[in-house]
Scaffold this active site. Structure first.
Site, PDB file in Angstrom:
ATOM      1  N   TYR A 143       3.296   8.329  39.084  1.00 34.82           N
ATOM      2  CA  TYR A 143       2.295   9.369  38.879  1.00 34.82           C
ATOM      3  C   TYR A 143       1.407   9.543  40.115  1.00 34.82           C
ATOM      4  O   TYR A 143       1.041   8.553  40.733  1.00 34.82           O
ATOM      5  CB  TYR A 143       1.428   9.008  37.672  1.00 34.82           C
ATOM      6  CG  TYR A 143       0.380  10.037  37.391  1.00 34.82           C
ATOM      7  CD1 TYR A 143       0.716  11.181  36.687  1.00 34.82           C
ATOM      8  CD2 TYR A 143      -0.916   9.897  37.858  1.00 34.82           C
ATOM      9  CE1 TYR A 143      -0.229  12.165  36.451  1.00 34.82           C
ATOM     10  CE2 TYR A 143      -1.871  10.875  37.627  1.00 34.82           C
ATOM     11  CZ  TYR A 143      -1.516  12.004  36.915  1.00 34.82           C
ATOM     12  OH  TYR A 143      -2.451  12.979  36.692  1.00 34.82           O
ATOM     13  N   TRP A 145      -1.027  12.471  42.932  1.00 30.94           N
ATOM     14  CA  TRP A 145      -1.302  13.726  43.635  1.00 30.94           C
ATOM     15  C   TRP A 145      -0.860  13.669  45.087  1.00 30.94           C
ATOM     16  O   TRP A 145      -1.695  13.762  45.992  1.00 30.94           O
ATOM     17  CB  TRP A 145      -2.794  14.008  43.597  1.00 30.94           C
ATOM     18  CG  TRP A 145      -3.232  14.741  42.397  1.00 30.94           C
ATOM     19  CD1 TRP A 145      -3.297  14.251  41.128  1.00 30.94           C
ATOM     20  CD2 TRP A 145      -3.705  16.089  42.345  1.00 30.94           C
ATOM     21  NE1 TRP A 145      -3.784  15.224  40.291  1.00 30.94           N
ATOM     22  CE2 TRP A 145      -4.045  16.355  41.008  1.00 30.94           C
ATOM     23  CE3 TRP A 145      -3.883  17.092  43.304  1.00 30.94           C
ATOM     24  CZ2 TRP A 145      -4.546  17.585  40.596  1.00 30.94           C
ATOM     25  CZ3 TRP A 145      -4.382  18.319  42.896  1.00 30.94           C
ATOM     26  CH2 TRP A 145      -4.702  18.564  41.550  1.00 30.94           C
TER      27      TRP A 145
HETATM   28  N1  LIG Z   1     -11.963   6.111  35.800  1.00 27.78           N
HETATM   29  C1  LIG Z   1     -11.239   7.215  36.016  1.00 27.78           C
HETATM   30  N2  LIG Z   1      -9.980   7.099  36.454  1.00 27.78           N
HETATM   31  C2  LIG Z   1      -9.233   8.202  36.670  1.00 27.78           C
HETATM   32  C3  LIG Z   1      -9.771   9.489  36.413  1.00 27.78           C
HETATM   33  C4  LIG Z   1     -11.112   9.591  35.957  1.00 27.78           C
HETATM   34  O1  LIG Z   1     -11.636  10.692  35.701  1.00 27.78           O
HETATM   35  N3  LIG Z   1     -11.821   8.429  35.787  1.00 27.78           N
HETATM   36  N4  LIG Z   1      -8.992  10.600  36.617  1.00 27.78           N
HETATM   37  C5  LIG Z   1      -7.569  10.432  36.515  1.00 27.78           C
HETATM   38  C6  LIG Z   1      -6.864  11.617  36.981  1.00 27.78           C
HETATM   39  S1  LIG Z   1      -7.269  13.076  36.193  1.00 27.78           S
HETATM   40  C7  LIG Z   1      -5.910  11.588  37.921  1.00 27.78           C
HETATM   41  S2  LIG Z   1      -5.032  13.029  38.238  1.00 27.78           S
HETATM   42  C8  LIG Z   1      -5.569  10.345  38.637  1.00 27.78           C
HETATM   43  C9  LIG Z   1      -5.235  10.561  40.120  1.00 27.78           C
HETATM   44  O2  LIG Z   1      -4.566   9.490  40.641  1.00 27.78           O
HETATM   45  P1  LIG Z   1      -3.638   9.638  41.944  1.00 27.78           P
HETATM   46  O3  LIG Z   1      -2.988  10.957  41.976  1.00 27.78           O
HETATM   47  O4  LIG Z   1      -2.758   8.444  42.005  1.00 27.78           O
HETATM   48  O5  LIG Z   1      -4.718   9.586  43.103  1.00 27.78           O
HETATM   49  P2  LIG Z   1      -4.638  10.003  44.625  1.00 27.78           P
HETATM   50  O6  LIG Z   1      -5.790   9.333  45.252  1.00 27.78           O
HETATM   51  O7  LIG Z   1      -4.563  11.472  44.763  1.00 27.78           O
HETATM   52  O8  LIG Z   1      -3.311   9.317  45.142  1.00 27.78           O
HETATM   53  C10 LIG Z   1      -2.283   9.967  45.793  1.00 27.78           C
HETATM   54  C11 LIG Z   1      -1.618   9.006  46.751  1.00 27.78           C
HETATM   55  O9  LIG Z   1      -0.470   9.648  47.316  1.00 27.78           O
HETATM   56  C12 LIG Z   1      -0.453   9.413  48.725  1.00 27.78           C
HETATM   57  N5  LIG Z   1       0.251  10.539  49.347  1.00 27.78           N
HETATM   58  C13 LIG Z   1      -0.275  11.724  49.705  1.00 27.78           C
HETATM   59  N6  LIG Z   1       0.685  12.500  50.216  1.00 27.78           N
HETATM   60  C14 LIG Z   1       1.846  11.803  50.169  1.00 27.78           C
HETATM   61  C15 LIG Z   1       3.189  12.105  50.528  1.00 27.78           C
HETATM   62  O10 LIG Z   1       3.498  13.177  50.993  1.00 27.78           O
HETATM   63  N7  LIG Z   1       4.127  11.136  50.313  1.00 27.78           N
HETATM   64  C16 LIG Z   1       3.811   9.938  49.781  1.00 27.78           C
HETATM   65  N8  LIG Z   1       4.794   9.045  49.585  1.00 27.78           N
HETATM   66  N9  LIG Z   1       2.527   9.629  49.440  1.00 27.78           N
HETATM   67  C17 LIG Z   1       1.577  10.559  49.616  1.00 27.78           C
HETATM   68  C18 LIG Z   1      -1.910   9.328  49.112  1.00 27.78           C
HETATM   69  O11 LIG Z   1      -2.079   8.673  50.351  1.00 27.78           O
HETATM   70  C19 LIG Z   1      -2.493   8.574  47.911  1.00 27.78           C
HETATM   71  O12 LIG Z   1      -2.437   7.189  48.101  1.00 27.78           O
HETATM   72  O13 LIG Z   1      -6.644   9.415  38.526  1.00 27.78           O
HETATM   73  C20 LIG Z   1      -7.014   9.166  37.182  1.00 27.78           C
HETATM   74  N10 LIG Z   1      -7.955   8.070  37.116  1.00 27.78           N
HETATM   75  N1  LIG Z   2     -13.426  17.793  44.226  1.00 27.88           N
HETATM   76  C1  LIG Z   2     -12.502  17.407  43.363  1.00 27.88           C
HETATM   77  N2  LIG Z   2     -12.013  18.279  42.457  1.00 27.88           N
HETATM   78  C2  LIG Z   2     -11.088  17.882  41.568  1.00 27.88           C
HETATM   79  C3  LIG Z   2     -10.546  16.570  41.567  1.00 27.88           C
HETATM   80  C4  LIG Z   2     -11.078  15.656  42.529  1.00 27.88           C
HETATM   81  O1  LIG Z   2     -10.685  14.468  42.573  1.00 27.88           O
HETATM   82  N3  LIG Z   2     -12.045  16.104  43.399  1.00 27.88           N
HETATM   83  N4  LIG Z   2      -9.582  16.213  40.672  1.00 27.88           N
HETATM   84  C5  LIG Z   2      -8.824  17.258  39.991  1.00 27.88           C
HETATM   85  C6  LIG Z   2      -8.145  16.730  38.805  1.00 27.88           C
HETATM   86  S1  LIG Z   2      -6.731  15.812  39.042  1.00 27.88           S
HETATM   87  C7  LIG Z   2      -8.565  16.964  37.549  1.00 27.88           C
HETATM   88  S2  LIG Z   2      -7.681  16.343  36.229  1.00 27.88           S
HETATM   89  C8  LIG Z   2      -9.769  17.763  37.288  1.00 27.88           C
HETATM   90  C9  LIG Z   2     -10.696  17.027  36.322  1.00 27.88           C
HETATM   91  O2  LIG Z   2     -11.557  17.884  35.687  1.00 27.88           O
HETATM   92  P1  LIG Z   2     -12.582  17.276  34.614  1.00 27.88           P
HETATM   93  O3  LIG Z   2     -11.924  16.205  33.864  1.00 27.88           O
HETATM   94  O4  LIG Z   2     -13.170  18.401  33.842  1.00 27.88           O
HETATM   95  O5  LIG Z   2     -13.678  16.683  35.602  1.00 27.88           O
HETATM   96  P2  LIG Z   2     -14.693  15.459  35.529  1.00 27.88           P
HETATM   97  O6  LIG Z   2     -15.382  15.479  36.841  1.00 27.88           O
HETATM   98  O7  LIG Z   2     -14.023  14.205  35.130  1.00 27.88           O
HETATM   99  O8  LIG Z   2     -15.718  15.822  34.390  1.00 27.88           O
HETATM  100  C10 LIG Z   2     -16.384  17.063  34.285  1.00 27.88           C
HETATM  101  C11 LIG Z   2     -17.797  16.899  33.774  1.00 27.88           C
HETATM  102  O9  LIG Z   2     -17.796  16.177  32.542  1.00 27.88           O
HETATM  103  C12 LIG Z   2     -18.933  15.346  32.504  1.00 27.88           C
HETATM  104  N5  LIG Z   2     -18.751  14.292  31.498  1.00 27.88           N
HETATM  105  C13 LIG Z   2     -18.271  13.046  31.627  1.00 27.88           C
HETATM  106  N6  LIG Z   2     -18.268  12.410  30.431  1.00 27.88           N
HETATM  107  C14 LIG Z   2     -18.755  13.287  29.526  1.00 27.88           C
HETATM  108  C15 LIG Z   2     -18.999  13.232  28.119  1.00 27.88           C
HETATM  109  O10 LIG Z   2     -18.748  12.248  27.439  1.00 27.88           O
HETATM  110  N7  LIG Z   2     -19.498  14.358  27.527  1.00 27.88           N
HETATM  111  C16 LIG Z   2     -19.774  15.474  28.235  1.00 27.88           C
HETATM  112  N8  LIG Z   2     -20.242  16.530  27.578  1.00 27.88           N
HETATM  113  N9  LIG Z   2     -19.579  15.552  29.561  1.00 27.88           N
HETATM  114  C17 LIG Z   2     -19.061  14.473  30.184  1.00 27.88           C
HETATM  115  C18 LIG Z   2     -19.094  14.885  33.928  1.00 27.88           C
HETATM  116  O11 LIG Z   2     -20.424  14.466  34.166  1.00 27.88           O
HETATM  117  C19 LIG Z   2     -18.705  16.133  34.715  1.00 27.88           C
HETATM  118  O12 LIG Z   2     -19.845  16.907  34.988  1.00 27.88           O
HETATM  119  O13 LIG Z   2     -10.518  18.000  38.479  1.00 27.88           O
HETATM  120  C20 LIG Z   2      -9.723  18.411  39.576  1.00 27.88           C
HETATM  121  N10 LIG Z   2     -10.622  18.779  40.656  1.00 27.88           N
HETATM  122 MO   LIG Z   3      -6.073  14.808  37.151  1.00 28.35          MO
END
Ligand SMILES: Nc1nc2c(c(=O)[nH]1)N[C@H]1C(S)=C(S)[C@@H](COP(=O)(O)OP(=O)(O)OC[C@H]3O[C@@H](n4cnc5c(=O)[nH]c(N)nc54)[C@H](O)[C@@H]3O)O[C@H]1N2
Ligand SMILES: Nc1nc2c(c(=O)[nH]1)N[C@H]1C(S)=C(S)[C@@H](COP(=O)(O)OP(=O)(O)OC[C@H]3O[C@@H](n4cnc5c(=O)[nH]c(N)nc54)[C@H](O)[C@@H]3O)O[C@H]1N2
Ligand SMILES: [Mo]
Length: 841
Positions: A143, A145
């Site tokens: 999994y 990005w």
């Molecule tokens: N506590 C907490 N944990 C969370 C979340 C949260 O809200 N709270 N959010 C979750 C969510 S929504 C997501 S999507 C995940 C994201 O989790 P990840 O998608 O695993 O996070 P990234 O940091 O984007 O990691 C991407 C990795 O791919 C590598 N990479 C980039 N380009 C390439 C490429 O071309 N080839 C290869 N082989 N590698 C590459 C980068 O260097 C990096 O190490 O985290 C989740 N974890």
């Molecule tokens: N700049 C930037 N943009 C991103 C990403 C990133 O890593 N960086 N990640 C991307 C990815 S993979 C995803 S999945 C999306 C995630 O999109 P979301 O999951 O919607 O984003 P979050 O930042 O986790 O949370 C959004 C809001 O929810 C609030 N929040 C947290 N817990 C609670 C709760 O219990 N109740 C309520 N009401 N609010 C709460 C947080 O304070 C925040 O303001 O964003 C995408 N966009």
């Molecule tokens: Mo995500």
């Protein structure tokens, strides 16, 4: 990196030496370099400025009016100190192979090896694991990005390679939308996380009240899955302008006053973390008992309000009426404010914008179900500017876009005047979309029989711990396979997964762990075999805007760093250790440039069939992009408009054809943690649980402003935000005072799962009792590979539990109870942002 350091580092690797020798004089390069070379990323499209044979700067794409700062850090990322220069193997693994001491993972030294040696080790291990343990014994879910690109999609390429060599265990769901995407198809027949919401121009014209419910649209639209063109910001600006002309009320319901709240000067409803369902129930109760709900809409367009109503009023087992007073005790919002919200929402044209943080929590299935129930009671679903939307915050949701073409020229007509869900499906416009590398080869061979079972993505640690265990998942039983080897390419599990210390132990069960990345991330450091990959500016590729408005050329701007190779080439060369047939199955006989042209031409043909003329590949590549028009009709899109008008003809894909406030199907699963209608379930850790005596603060972990998860944390961007070199943690003034914590202090944040450092930001922007620390700061253990050790930098996932949301989705969580204290010891240096010592280098 200055020129001297570059030369020094460069001298290590032959490729880098060649690079260094090619450096022309600054003046010469400034005068001679042409305009930048076109490329794209998750942060936006841009021209790469190549100076001194290196990628030294970016010019944002001319079609991007609101470029994000994140794109400016790409050159720094390319030359980061922690880039992986050459293939490496963990010392004990090099000696003892799969019989190595796994507890040394993370602690052992790394040894530099040749590509030939590294790939031979990987190939032999794939062969042995498949032979001894079968198709499903290699985890290739990988999994993450990764960079953008149709060709160099490491996950698809990894899956393809593993499929060709004999199968693997993959994953279903995402860490983004685990719960919402599992539950909402039962409710509306659609995965609400990807459903197109009512278009912004419609909101700008009609909405009177906009509620950002756990949604930070201003922050999270900076990036996209694909390439953002940042058109959201144009509409957000227009929305704000419109609010000056007529009264539009903005609310933000969030424990934090977030970026969006600040932009719109929204009224902050300070809800306790993970208690939104209680708040919504309180509003619903007030609506119902004051006859502010829309009886007609409920009757015509929904199913099962009757059952839900009994629960709402307290006529079911729990005998609790979900009054505003009841809700207030749980969610921390004043009873009078709850009543006010009910009256506001009912009297104004109200759009409820739900983000995804609320579903990244224990019982995370409930909030979106309850949001849709609340919107149903308000009865504005299908009206211009009213209802709900669960994707405004993500990848340009709500921005009018050309829909991906189906190749049917007639469909454009069906769109005219009809923008409901039916039309949406068959809709197309000018854009043909763009295909990419697939996990399955078209070439016939024994591999076509390889199996690819799946596990819910966030259950990987539990799976490693319990091979053969059966779990309930979405009405089914899943049996965990016996995973012996894992291969990650394009994701960072030692950032994204929860409960880091438990995870470190679980990963010790693997016999072999291969990681393909460009950087020495925490994950790479836990691996046995590390393969360095190129970044997007070091290779040719093709991609598209998430909005479908553009197809972008990604032209190589600089040479691969050190000995890094494209993911595509790594897998091709790996397959040479199997047979030529395997290689052919992977490449299908195409060169990389031929693949790129192939993807473009497939779009070209599709567009032609729908009457759109695209430029030839050559012209496109020369220019860097081609653009597609957004049809006017997309600007008028109102979600559920047709369904509302005639729910019989335009039935939804649910058993009743209507919005299911009660789901017989879910009820039939007989789960005790997800029942037939939305309900308030106490989360395992929240401000109302007994654990608050020990851990009184409720931590939330939203998405970072200056990163994409962990990506770009190893650039100067982190200096814009870090406090004393640590990830910031926002703490309310009163909570800070109680603990003697001042702005800028380094603090220790801890619970039974672990301990991390952070930099205190003392602020009123976070509710008392809640603390906020963004996900994605790199895990930096003071004793590497040692469970329980202090993370010096602030990886929030050390503290978050790894327990599934419920039997329905088995999703991931992002909140926890913690305590915080001022860190009194000497503040340790950060160790994670430089390359580890490597033998033989
Ligand atoms: N506590 C907490 N944990 C969370 C979340 C949260 O809200 N709270 N959010 C979750 C969510 S929504 C997501 S999507 C995940 C994201 O989790 P990840 O998608 O695993 O996070 P990234 O940091 O984007 O990691 C991407 C990795 O791919 C590598 N990479 C980039 N380009 C390439 C490429 O071309 N080839 C290869 N082989 N590698 C590459 C980068 O260097 C990096 O190490 O985290 C989740 N974890
Ligand atoms: N700049 C930037 N943009 C991103 C990403 C990133 O890593 N960086 N990640 C991307 C990815 S993979 C995803 S999945 C999306 C995630 O999109 P979301 O999951 O919607 O984003 P979050 O930042 O986790 O949370 C959004 C809001 O929810 C609030 N929040 C947290 N817990 C609670 C709760 O219990 N109740 C309520 N009401 N609010 C709460 C947080 O304070 C925040 O303001 O964003 C995408 N966009
Ligand atoms: Mo995500």
């Amino acid at each position: 990196m200055d020129r001297r350091t570059f030369l020094k580092t460069g001298s290590i690797a032959a490729a880098a030496v060649a690079q260094a020798q090619a450096i022309p004089l600054v003046g010469e390069s400034l005068l001679n370099d042409k305009k930048g070379s076109f490329s794209a990323s998750h942060f936006g499209a841009f021209e790469a400025n190549v100076r001194n044979s290196r990628f030294e700067g970016v010019n944002a794409f001319e079609g991007d009016d609101y470029p994000s700062s994140l794109v400016n850090a790409l050159p720094a990322r390319t030359y980061a100190e922690d880039r992986i220069l050459y293939p490496c193997v963990r010392e004990d693994y090099l000696k003892n192979g799969y019989k190595s001491d796994k507890s040394k993972r993370g602690k052992d030294k790394f040894v530099r090896v040749s590509w030939e040696k590294a790939l031979e080790l990987v190939a032999n291990e794939i062969k042995r694991t498949h032979k001894e343990f079968g198709d499903d014994s290699i985890y290739g879910g990988s999994y993450g990005w990764y960079c953008v690109g149709s060709l160099n999609n490491p996950q698809a390429l990894l899956g393809r390679m593993l499929h060709i060599t004999g199968g693997y265990t993959s994953r279903t769901c995402t860490y983004s939308t685990h719960a919402i995407r599992q539950i909402t198809p039962y409710i509306t027949g659609t995965d609400e996380s990807t459903a197109k919401p009512t278009a912004y121009p419609v909101l700008i014209k009609n909405s009177e009240c906009i509620v950002f419910w756990g949604a930070d649209v201003v922050n999270t639209n900076q990036i996209a899955w694909g390439v953002p063109d940042h058109k959201t910001y144009k509409y957000l600006k227009e929305l704000k302008e419109e609010a000056k002309k007529r009264d539009i009320k903005f609310y933000i319901i969030d424990p934090v006053y977030n970026n969006t709240g600040m932009y719109f000067d929204a009224e902050h409803i300070k809800v306790n973390p993970t208690t939104d369902v209680a708040l919504m129930l309180g509003i619903a109760h007030y609506l119902y008992t004051n006859k502010l709900h829309d009886e007609k809409f409920l009757r015509k367009c929904t199913y099962g309000f009757k059952q839900f109503k009994e629960y709402l009023l307290g006529n079911t087992e729990d005998k609790i009426a979900k009054t505003p007073k009841w809700a207030s005790k749980i969610c921390g919002v004043d009873e009078k404010v709850i009543e006010m919200l009910a009256k506001e929402f009912a009297s104004k044209r109200t759009m409820l914008m739900g983000g995804w943080a609320t579903q990244r929590a224990h019982h995370g299935e409930q909030p979106n179900w309850m949001l849709i129930t609340l919107a149903s009671m308000l009865g504005q679903i299908g009206l211009p500017g009213g209802g709900y939307g669960c994707s405004y915050h993500y990848s340009g949701g709500g921005v009018p876009m050309p829909a991906a073409a189906t190749g049917n020229a007639q469909s454009e007509k069906s769109l005219n005047g009809s923008t409901g869900p039916q039309a949406e499906k068959g809709a197309l416009s000018a854009s043909p979309g763009l295909s990419g590398m697939s996990r399955k080869t078209k070439i016939d061979g024994p591999w076509q029989k390889s199996k690819v079972p799946v596990i819910p993505v966030s259950r990987i640690v539990e799976c490693l711990e319990n091979p053969g265990k059966e779990i309930k998942f979405d009405g089914n039983i899943i049996k965990y396979p016996d995973i012996r080897m894992a291969y990650w390419a394009g994701g960072n599990p030692f950032h994204h997964h929860q409960d880091r210390n438990r995870m470190i132990k679980a990963y010790q069960k693997l016999e072999t762990f291969v990681v393909q990345d460009a950087f020495w991330t925490a994950t790479a450091r836990m691996a046995d075999i590390i393969l360095p990959c190129t970044l997007e500016q070091e290779r040719n590729d093709i991609t598209k805007a998430h909005s479908n408005s553009y197809i972008f050329a990604m032209k190589q701007a600089s040479e691969p760093y050190g000995e890094a190779k494209d993911d595509y080439d790594i897998f091709t060369e790996l397959l040479k250790h199997f047979s030529n047939k395997h290689v052919h199955a992977f490449t299908e006989g195409r060169s990389k440039m031929e693949w790129i042209e192939h993807f473009y031409n497939a779009s070209y043909e599709k567009a032609k069939n729908s009457g759109v003329k695209m430029p030839s590949f050559k012209e496109f590549w020369e220019k860097g992009y081609c653009e597609f028009e957004t049809p006017e009709v997309a600007k008028k899109f109102v979600r559920f408009e047709d369904f509302r008008k005639n729910p019989i003809v335009n039935r939804l894909g649910t058993p009743s054809g209507k919005i299911e406030i009660f789901s017989k199907k879910i009820a039939s699963y007989d789960y005790d943690n997800c029942k037939g209608h939305p309900m308030w379930f106490e989360p395992m850790e929240w401000l109302g649980s007994e654990k608050v005596d020990k851990y009184p603060l409720n931590l939330i972990s939203p998405h970072p402003k200056y990163r994409l998860h962990s990506q770009l944390n190893n650039t100067w961007l982190r200096h814009l935000e870090e406090v004393n070199g640590r990830e910031p943690i926002w703490i309310n003034t009163k909570d800070a005072k109680k603990r003697g914590i001042k702005n800028g202090d380094v603090v220790r944040i801890f619970n039974d799962r672990g301990q991390i450092l952070g930099g205190a930001v003392v602020t009123e922007y976070v509710k008392e009792g809640a603390v906020r620390m963004q996900e994605g700061a790199w895990y930096d253990p003071s004793e590497a590979g040692e469970p329980g050790t202090l993370c010096r930098h602030g990886d929030v996932n050390v503290l978050i539990p790894d327990v599934g949301t419920s039997n329905l989705a088995q999703g991931n969580q992002a909140t926890a109870l913690v305590e915080i204290e001022k860190f009194k010891e000497e503040v340790p240096e950060i160790g994670i942002f430089k390359s580890p010592a490597i033998k033989g280098a």
